[in-house]
Design an enzyme around this catalytic site. Structure first.
Site, PDB file in Angstrom:
ATOM      1  N   ASP A 125      48.260 -18.713 160.069  1.00 37.71           N
ATOM      2  CA  ASP A 125      47.822 -20.091 159.827  1.00 37.71           C
ATOM      3  C   ASP A 125      48.613 -20.648 158.643  1.00 37.71           C
ATOM      4  O   ASP A 125      48.834 -19.980 157.642  1.00 37.71           O
ATOM      5  CB  ASP A 125      46.313 -20.118 159.528  1.00 37.71           C
ATOM      6  CG  ASP A 125      45.738 -21.518 159.591  1.00 37.71           C
ATOM      7  OD1 ASP A 125      44.906 -21.768 160.488  1.00 37.71           O
ATOM      8  OD2 ASP A 125      46.102 -22.376 158.756  1.00 37.71           O
ATOM      9  N   ILE A 126      49.028 -21.918 158.791  1.00 44.49           N
ATOM     10  CA  ILE A 126      49.865 -22.563 157.768  1.00 44.49           C
ATOM     11  C   ILE A 126      49.090 -22.794 156.459  1.00 44.49           C
ATOM     12  O   ILE A 126      49.691 -22.861 155.378  1.00 44.49           O
ATOM     13  CB  ILE A 126      50.459 -23.877 158.340  1.00 44.49           C
ATOM     14  CG1 ILE A 126      51.743 -24.263 157.642  1.00 44.49           C
ATOM     15  CG2 ILE A 126      49.454 -25.007 158.322  1.00 44.49           C
ATOM     16  CD1 ILE A 126      52.540 -25.322 158.384  1.00 44.49           C
TER      17      ILE A 126
ATOM     18  N   HIS B  69      41.615 -22.188 170.117  1.00 46.88           N
ATOM     19  CA  HIS B  69      42.165 -21.154 169.238  1.00 46.88           C
ATOM     20  C   HIS B  69      41.044 -20.385 168.551  1.00 46.88           C
ATOM     21  O   HIS B  69      39.946 -20.897 168.370  1.00 46.88           O
ATOM     22  CB  HIS B  69      43.107 -21.761 168.196  1.00 46.88           C
ATOM     23  CG  HIS B  69      42.491 -22.857 167.387  1.00 46.88           C
ATOM     24  ND1 HIS B  69      42.412 -24.151 167.846  1.00 46.88           N
ATOM     25  CD2 HIS B  69      41.905 -22.855 166.169  1.00 46.88           C
ATOM     26  CE1 HIS B  69      41.806 -24.897 166.931  1.00 46.88           C
ATOM     27  NE2 HIS B  69      41.488 -24.140 165.910  1.00 46.88           N
ATOM     28  N   PHE B  70      41.381 -19.177 168.166  1.00 43.30           N
ATOM     29  CA  PHE B  70      40.449 -18.291 167.475  1.00 43.30           C
ATOM     30  C   PHE B  70      41.045 -17.975 166.108  1.00 43.30           C
ATOM     31  O   PHE B  70      42.163 -17.475 166.030  1.00 43.30           O
ATOM     32  CB  PHE B  70      40.243 -16.991 168.269  1.00 43.30           C
ATOM     33  CG  PHE B  70      39.531 -17.214 169.576  1.00 43.30           C
ATOM     34  CD1 PHE B  70      40.196 -17.798 170.653  1.00 43.30           C
ATOM     35  CD2 PHE B  70      38.202 -16.859 169.729  1.00 43.30           C
ATOM     36  CE1 PHE B  70      39.533 -18.032 171.858  1.00 43.30           C
ATOM     37  CE2 PHE B  70      37.532 -17.086 170.923  1.00 43.30           C
ATOM     38  CZ  PHE B  70      38.195 -17.676 171.986  1.00 43.30           C
ATOM     39  N   HIS B  71      40.303 -18.286 165.059  1.00 38.16           N
ATOM     40  CA  HIS B  71      40.749 -17.934 163.708  1.00 38.16           C
ATOM     41  C   HIS B  71      40.438 -16.462 163.475  1.00 38.16           C
ATOM     42  O   HIS B  71      39.294 -16.025 163.693  1.00 38.16           O
ATOM     43  CB  HIS B  71      39.981 -18.733 162.655  1.00 38.16           C
ATOM     44  CG  HIS B  71      40.258 -20.192 162.653  1.00 38.16           C
ATOM     45  ND1 HIS B  71      41.151 -20.786 161.791  1.00 38.16           N
ATOM     46  CD2 HIS B  71      39.760 -21.202 163.415  1.00 38.16           C
ATOM     47  CE1 HIS B  71      41.179 -22.090 162.011  1.00 38.16           C
ATOM     48  NE2 HIS B  71      40.344 -22.370 163.000  1.00 38.16           N
TER      49      HIS B  71
ATOM     50  N   GLN C 183      36.514 -28.682 164.752  1.00 39.42           N
ATOM     51  CA  GLN C 183      37.786 -28.527 165.463  1.00 39.42           C
ATOM     52  C   GLN C 183      38.723 -29.679 165.125  1.00 39.42           C
ATOM     53  O   GLN C 183      38.336 -30.852 165.210  1.00 39.42           O
ATOM     54  CB  GLN C 183      37.560 -28.461 166.984  1.00 39.42           C
ATOM     55  CG  GLN C 183      38.851 -28.174 167.749  1.00 39.42           C
ATOM     56  CD  GLN C 183      38.630 -27.975 169.251  1.00 39.42           C
ATOM     57  OE1 GLN C 183      37.550 -28.234 169.772  1.00 39.42           O
ATOM     58  NE2 GLN C 183      39.662 -27.522 169.934  1.00 39.42           N
ATOM     59  N   VAL C 184      39.924 -29.349 164.723  1.00 37.02           N
ATOM     60  CA  VAL C 184      40.928 -30.357 164.361  1.00 37.02           C
ATOM     61  C   VAL C 184      42.054 -30.351 165.391  1.00 37.02           C
ATOM     62  O   VAL C 184      42.525 -31.396 165.834  1.00 37.02           O
ATOM     63  CB  VAL C 184      41.491 -30.091 162.940  1.00 37.02           C
ATOM     64  CG1 VAL C 184      42.654 -31.027 162.625  1.00 37.02           C
ATOM     65  CG2 VAL C 184      40.380 -30.246 161.898  1.00 37.02           C
TER      66      VAL C 184
HETATM   67  P1  5GP Z   1      40.677 -25.981 163.514  1.00 39.08           P
HETATM   68  O1  5GP Z   1      40.128 -26.716 162.328  1.00 39.08           O
HETATM   69  O2  5GP Z   1      41.113 -26.913 164.633  1.00 39.08           O
HETATM   70  O3  5GP Z   1      39.761 -24.888 164.001  1.00 39.08           O
HETATM   71  O4  5GP Z   1      41.934 -25.209 162.975  1.00 39.08           O
HETATM   72  C1  5GP Z   1      43.260 -25.614 163.092  1.00 39.08           C
HETATM   73  C2  5GP Z   1      44.073 -24.683 162.223  1.00 39.08           C
HETATM   74  O5  5GP Z   1      45.443 -24.852 162.548  1.00 39.08           O
HETATM   75  C3  5GP Z   1      43.935 -24.949 160.703  1.00 39.08           C
HETATM   76  O6  5GP Z   1      43.486 -23.767 160.058  1.00 39.08           O
HETATM   77  C4  5GP Z   1      45.346 -25.330 160.275  1.00 39.08           C
HETATM   78  O7  5GP Z   1      45.678 -24.836 159.003  1.00 39.08           O
HETATM   79  C5  5GP Z   1      46.199 -24.722 161.375  1.00 39.08           C
HETATM   80  N1  5GP Z   1      47.455 -25.426 161.621  1.00 39.08           N
HETATM   81  C6  5GP Z   1      47.605 -26.760 161.835  1.00 39.08           C
HETATM   82  N2  5GP Z   1      48.890 -27.064 162.064  1.00 39.08           N
HETATM   83  C7  5GP Z   1      49.581 -25.907 162.012  1.00 39.08           C
HETATM   84  C8  5GP Z   1      50.951 -25.576 162.178  1.00 39.08           C
HETATM   85  O8  5GP Z   1      51.825 -26.421 162.427  1.00 39.08           O
HETATM   86  N3  5GP Z   1      51.299 -24.266 162.048  1.00 39.08           N
HETATM   87  C9  5GP Z   1      50.371 -23.297 161.770  1.00 39.08           C
HETATM   88  N4  5GP Z   1      50.820 -22.040 161.669  1.00 39.08           N
HETATM   89  N5  5GP Z   1      49.060 -23.562 161.623  1.00 39.08           N
HETATM   90  C10 5GP Z   1      48.672 -24.857 161.730  1.00 39.08           C
END
Ligand code: 5GP
Ligand code: ZN
Length: 134
Positions: free
Chosen positions: A31-32, A99-101, A93-94
């Site tokens: 994760d970035i 996806h699974f963290h 969710q963004v």
């Molecule tokens: P969500 O909030 O949707 O569950 O998590 C999205 C995740 O994707 C966040 O933890 C965010 O840091 C990660 N993320 C967003 N854009 C990128 C990217 O371009 N590359 C990587 N490696 N992670 C990303």
């Protein structure tokens, strides 16, 4: 594949990622903006907005999840791993590509803690069960 999806772009290699694991069905990359050291994302290569959009026959992409999580735990020498999966904006969710963290954890790191829990009332439980089974 969806054109304006960041994770589809990562799958296609249009956006670089630090990839830990990849096969024909899934990609796992760091994760970035990591919550902890080694925080990674496990995603299907195929685009689904949420877990609810995955047809039952496609859920097989999850088969490597335990192996990858275990390997990540060993690699980071973590004491535990949280697997967090959010569906819809209200749940945090963004990115709308399922996806699974995978979040390596250490005792007392204070990263993820459930709020104080309530007490299940019989009336509420029965109401939910009734509606769920309806
Ligand atoms: P969500 O909030 O949707 O569950 O998590 C999205 C995740 O994707 C966040 O933890 C965010 O840091 C990660 N993320 C967003 N854009 C990128 C990217 O371009 N590359 C990587 N490696 N992670 C990303
Ligand atoms: Zn996508």
């Amino acid at each position: 594949m969806t054109d304006n999806c960041i994770f589809c772009m990562i799958v296609k290699g249009e956006i670089p990622s630090y990839t830990l694991y990849e096969d024909e069905d899934v990609k796992v990359f760091l994760d970035i903006n990591p919550i902890s050291k080694g925080h990674s994302l496990f995603i299907p290569k195929k685009h689904y907005k949420t877990l609810f959009s995955v047809p039952e026959e496609d859920i097989v992409f999850l088969k490597k999840l335990p192996m990858v999580a275990k390997k990540l735990k060993e690699t980071t020498e973590a004491e535990g791993v949280n697997i967090v999966q959010s569906n819809e904006r209200a749940a945090g969710q963004v990115i709308f590509h399922v996806h699974f963290h995978l979040i390596p954890r250490w005792s007392n790191d204070g990263i993820i803690k459930f709020p104080e829990q309530g007490k299940l009332e019989q009336k509420t439980a029965e109401e939910i069960i009734k509606k769920f089974k309806n």
